[in-house]
Design an enzyme around this catalytic site. Sequence first.
Site, PDB file in Angstrom:
ATOM      1  N   MET A   1      31.308  37.175  34.930  1.00 59.35           N
ATOM      2  CA  MET A   1      32.046  36.526  33.845  1.00 59.35           C
ATOM      3  C   MET A   1      33.522  36.912  33.919  1.00 59.35           C
ATOM      4  O   MET A   1      33.849  38.084  34.096  1.00 59.35           O
ATOM      5  CB  MET A   1      31.484  36.926  32.481  1.00 59.35           C
TER       6      MET A   1
ATOM      7  N   CYS B   1      36.015  34.916  31.781  1.00 57.26           N
ATOM      8  CA  CYS B   1      36.794  34.305  30.708  1.00 57.26           C
ATOM      9  C   CYS B   1      35.872  33.927  29.547  1.00 57.26           C
ATOM     10  O   CYS B   1      34.651  34.089  29.622  1.00 57.26           O
ATOM     11  CB  CYS B   1      37.538  33.065  31.215  1.00 57.26           C
TER      12      CYS B   1
ATOM     13  N   CYS C   1      33.103  31.463  30.304  1.00 56.75           N
ATOM     14  CA  CYS C   1      31.909  32.104  30.878  1.00 56.75           C
ATOM     15  C   CYS C   1      31.010  32.616  29.759  1.00 56.75           C
ATOM     16  O   CYS C   1      29.773  32.525  29.841  1.00 56.75           O
ATOM     17  CB  CYS C   1      32.316  33.259  31.786  1.00 56.75           C
TER      18      CYS C   1
ATOM     19  N   TYR D   1      25.453  33.207  36.944  1.00 56.09           N
ATOM     20  CA  TYR D   1      25.938  34.576  36.752  1.00 56.09           C
ATOM     21  C   TYR D   1      24.871  35.570  37.219  1.00 56.09           C
ATOM     22  O   TYR D   1      23.757  35.173  37.556  1.00 56.09           O
ATOM     23  CB  TYR D   1      26.321  34.802  35.286  1.00 56.09           C
TER      24      TYR D   1
ATOM     25  N   CYS E   1      48.608  63.343  21.312  1.00 56.99           N
ATOM     26  CA  CYS E   1      49.422  62.305  21.947  1.00 56.99           C
ATOM     27  C   CYS E   1      50.727  62.054  21.214  1.00 56.99           C
ATOM     28  O   CYS E   1      51.798  62.125  21.784  1.00 56.99           O
ATOM     29  CB  CYS E   1      48.616  61.010  22.070  1.00 56.99           C
TER      30      CYS E   1
ATOM     31  N   CYS F   1      51.943  62.646  24.804  1.00 55.53           N
ATOM     32  CA  CYS F   1      52.451  61.411  25.411  1.00 55.53           C
ATOM     33  C   CYS F   1      53.821  61.009  24.878  1.00 55.53           C
ATOM     34  O   CYS F   1      54.781  60.815  25.631  1.00 55.53           O
ATOM     35  CB  CYS F   1      51.475  60.255  25.188  1.00 55.53           C
TER      36      CYS F   1
ATOM     37  N   CYS G   1      60.397  37.152  54.146  1.00 55.02           N
ATOM     38  CA  CYS G   1      60.522  38.002  52.961  1.00 55.02           C
ATOM     39  C   CYS G   1      59.565  37.630  51.834  1.00 55.02           C
ATOM     40  O   CYS G   1      59.131  38.482  51.077  1.00 55.02           O
ATOM     41  CB  CYS G   1      61.955  37.982  52.453  1.00 55.02           C
ATOM     42  N   CYS G   2      59.246  36.350  51.688  1.00 51.98           N
ATOM     43  CA  CYS G   2      58.369  35.966  50.587  1.00 51.98           C
ATOM     44  C   CYS G   2      57.151  35.186  51.080  1.00 51.98           C
ATOM     45  O   CYS G   2      56.496  34.496  50.301  1.00 51.98           O
ATOM     46  CB  CYS G   2      59.126  35.154  49.538  1.00 51.98           C
TER      47      CYS G   2
END
Length: 552
Positions: A14, A16, A19, A66, A128, A133, A549-550
């Site tokens: 799955m 999305c 799905c 699936y 945190c 953090c 390059c690309c």
Amino acid sequence: MSNKLQVRLAVRGMTCTDCEEHVKKALHSAGAEKISVNFRRGEATFEISDASGIEAAKRAVADSGYEPSNAEILHPLRSDSTFHRTSGDDYDLLIIGSGGAAFSAAIEAVSRGAKVGMIERGTIGGTCVNTGCVPSKTMLRASEIHHLAAQHPFPGLETSAGPVNLHQLVGAKDELVAELRQHKYIDLIDEYGFDLIRGEARFADPSTIAVAGRMIRAGRYLVATGASPAVPDIPGLADVDYLVSTAALELTEVPQRLAVIGSGYIGMELGQMFHRLGSEVTLMQRSGRLLRAYEPEVSEAVSLALAFEGIHILTGVTYERVEQHGDLKRIYITVDGQQRVVEADALLVATGRTPNTAALNLEAAQVRVGSRGEVLVNEYLQTSNPNVYAAGDVTLGPQFVYVAAYEGAIAAENALSGERRKVDLSVVPAVTFTSPSIATVGMTEARARSKGYEVITSVLPLDAVPRALVNHDTAGVIKLVADGRSRKLLGVHVVADNAGDVIYAGVLAVKFGLTIEDLTSTLAPYLTMAEGLKLAALTFDRDVAKLSCCAG
């Protein structure tokens, strides 16, 4: 109460919400009811009449395209409530601690209609936001700006960096911490309507907690007390004015020389931060290399980058003793059989963390702990006392606030609903905010081989990534680990500027079983660091140095 079986079915493939609808329709055709499907979790929950109905549901899901796998029969839920309130209990869920795991659990519990209490002995918000953090990352950003102002790679730009006013920087950091603590934690207490109880919590027996002169009973308990900096047993260290990470972030003057015992993510982050603010820094590590649990290519790239900046790195260190003479600290060590002395004006100890369990009297609660004092839990976050759960750093699992929050919600759900939802920490990203930053998810090459995979790897130096070239900053590497048979990605390891932002694509690739071809056939935006993942995927089969390059 319904006599039907409640089932959680793992479903692969799955990607999305469409799905989800396809799987839901398939399950309905097999006679399932009360169906809930989540493609992100890769699972469906539903009610079915009997065990034979589970196999019919699996076949229906498979016929829809699936891959159904493990089916778990959940404990039935009460029809009138998601939890059972025992007469005489003060709370349905009593939480010890007020960090990421605690607040996530409280919010989940309140959403289920539970009466929730939270006990905190100190500052609300946990590690945190207060000492981890948030304060460290804002200070790291400040040090990065100071470093780039003093020296950058672009000719024609004249910039300079003056003296650092650390007192002012720390003041701004404290203001940010206070603001986030208020908005993201304190304000939520009234918003969600749970009780905050101030004081030191201590179990009096398996079903009672003593706090602030009160005896409190609850149907379920959650231990979410986090962890604190650990201090190693080195002769003389207890008699020295050393720093841990919390105290280091409160310094108001930059030390001339800083020595760091331990070179994990905390030691490297704070060591580089102080170096960029003006300290001469020495990192010391017991193991033979930095980041010994990481890929060798990652370790090498990080070591080279830190050394290039001028940070002294000592590995294979044996600590003999520590002494203090006035303000001077002397660390006596042995490296490669040779005795050395490292002198410093400040000493930072960054050798991991230890769980905050000493004051809880967990023995009275019949809660087992491990050799380091960590609360031992099963895959449902339940302790040896079935009414007590634990989540977050106190269990010494992955030390990340997002893991703590994830676990806190699952613990509350399991404690109150009677469900047995398993914690899945198979795909956890880790980020170290050095420069270049380090981000990793999934298995290393060595780990994958030990699990029996036919491993193939791709190693891409950062000078093959256009974004790094235009940045004039090619320190780093990208390594991908894949299964040679299925060509599915098993691990993604990145050392690069903004590696933490890049790794989320790696998380999705590993979690959802994307293949090398999935990455190479996807358009990647040019001149982004994320393009490096696609280039690394191309490197499995071709030399990207010979592409335009690309063209990737």
